[in-house]
Design an enzyme around this catalytic site. Structure first.
Site, PDB file in Angstrom:
ATOM      1  N   SER A 135      40.836  -4.890  14.826  1.00 57.80           N
ATOM      2  CA  SER A 135      41.559  -6.359  15.163  1.00 57.80           C
ATOM      3  C   SER A 135      40.710  -7.307  14.305  1.00 57.80           C
ATOM      4  O   SER A 135      39.523  -7.045  14.068  1.00 57.80           O
ATOM      5  CB  SER A 135      41.207  -6.636  16.534  1.00 57.80           C
ATOM      6  OG  SER A 135      41.354  -8.272  16.987  1.00 57.80           O
ATOM      7  N   TYR A 148      36.669  -6.777  24.835  1.00 54.14           N
ATOM      8  CA  TYR A 148      38.122  -6.898  23.812  1.00 54.14           C
ATOM      9  C   TYR A 148      37.214  -7.094  23.023  1.00 54.14           C
ATOM     10  O   TYR A 148      37.510  -5.988  21.513  1.00 54.14           O
ATOM     11  CB  TYR A 148      39.257  -7.863  24.304  1.00 54.14           C
ATOM     12  CG  TYR A 148      40.036  -7.680  22.621  1.00 54.14           C
ATOM     13  CD1 TYR A 148      40.580  -6.565  23.185  1.00 54.14           C
ATOM     14  CD2 TYR A 148      40.214  -8.180  22.379  1.00 54.14           C
ATOM     15  CE1 TYR A 148      42.039  -6.239  21.706  1.00 54.14           C
ATOM     16  CE2 TYR A 148      41.139  -7.891  21.158  1.00 54.14           C
ATOM     17  CZ  TYR A 148      42.319  -6.680  21.041  1.00 54.14           C
ATOM     18  OH  TYR A 148      42.910  -6.699  20.193  1.00 54.14           O
TER      19      TYR A 148
END
Length: 240
Positions: A135, A148
């Site tokens: 990501s 995250y």
């Protein structure tokens, strides 16, 4: 053949359809839900081949059983798309330990479990490809998603370590794709009120899962002497 975790929706489902259309046999891996059967049916309607294996990536024994199923069915494993992930937003002041643990279990332990199950087979073959779904959150940091971000920095680190240790010396390709904001329905899963507001705002600029599936196909389509190390795919309007 290609194993795809988190294959019932979003990037996993789009990637399964893209690779099946390109001729790969697909093993769809997901926890039990009705969406995974729909993905299989869509692949088969288009003339592709797919099987379903119901498993939770956080359980190592289930990942090992997944690999044995794949070997029994297809005789070998060519590709792993390590994709199952969880993105939740909260502020540090919320001390949302349950959400932290869910992301650590899925985004870190889940990736490690799939690698641990698949890698010995690839080493025996001296061929294959592991593609980890990272990501842009593993490159840049913003507020509201500290854990995250941490999990995706972890994915970036292990991918590069695998590349240097496994790919260079054993002919097994290792790749990382880092999506920006993608419209996968993730924003609807955020339960924290402030986090949900952040997620909804971010999702306004999102691109589609198929845009990431195109990058996966590109990485898998390279000749034997070419390893795609790292691809970042973001909305044109995303500035981080």
């Amino acid at each position: 053949m290609t194993i795809i975790t988190g294959a019932s929706s979003g990037i996993g489902a789009a990637t399964a359809l893209k690779l099946a259309n390109a001729g790969s046999k697909i093993l769809l891996v997901s926890r039990a839900d009705d969406k995974i059967e729909k993905v299989k049916q869509e692949i088969e309607r288009a003339g592709g081949q797919a099987e379903i294996f119901v498993a939770d990536v956080t359980d190592l024994e289930q990942m090992k059983a997944m690999v044995e199923f794949a070997i029994d069915k297809y005789g070998r494993i060519d590709n792993l798309v390590n994709n199952a992930g969880l993105m939740l937003f909260s502020q540090w002041k919320d001390v949302a330990i349950d959400e932290w643990n869910k992301m650590i279990d899925t985004n870190i332990k889940g990736y490690l479990n799939a690698i641990a199950a698949v890698l010995p087979k690839l080493l025996d073959q001296r061929s294959g490809h592991i593609l980890n779904m990272g990501s842009v959150a593993g490159i840049n940091i913003d507020v509201g998603a500290g854990i995250y971000h941490g999990t995706k920095f972890f994915v970036r680190a292990i991918t590069e370590s695998l590349r240097k240790e496994v790919s260079v010396h054993n002919g097994i390709k290792i790749s990382l794709i880092s999506p920006g904001v993608i419209n996968t329905g993730w924003a609807d899963k955020v339960t924290n009120k402030e986090g949900a507001e952040i997620a909804a705002e971010l999702n306004k600029q999102a691109i589609e899962s198929e845009d990431i599936a195109n990058a996966v196909l590109f990485a898998f389509s390279q000749p034997d002497n070419v390893n795609v190390n790292d691809i970042v795919v973001s909305p044109t309007s995303q500035d981080w």
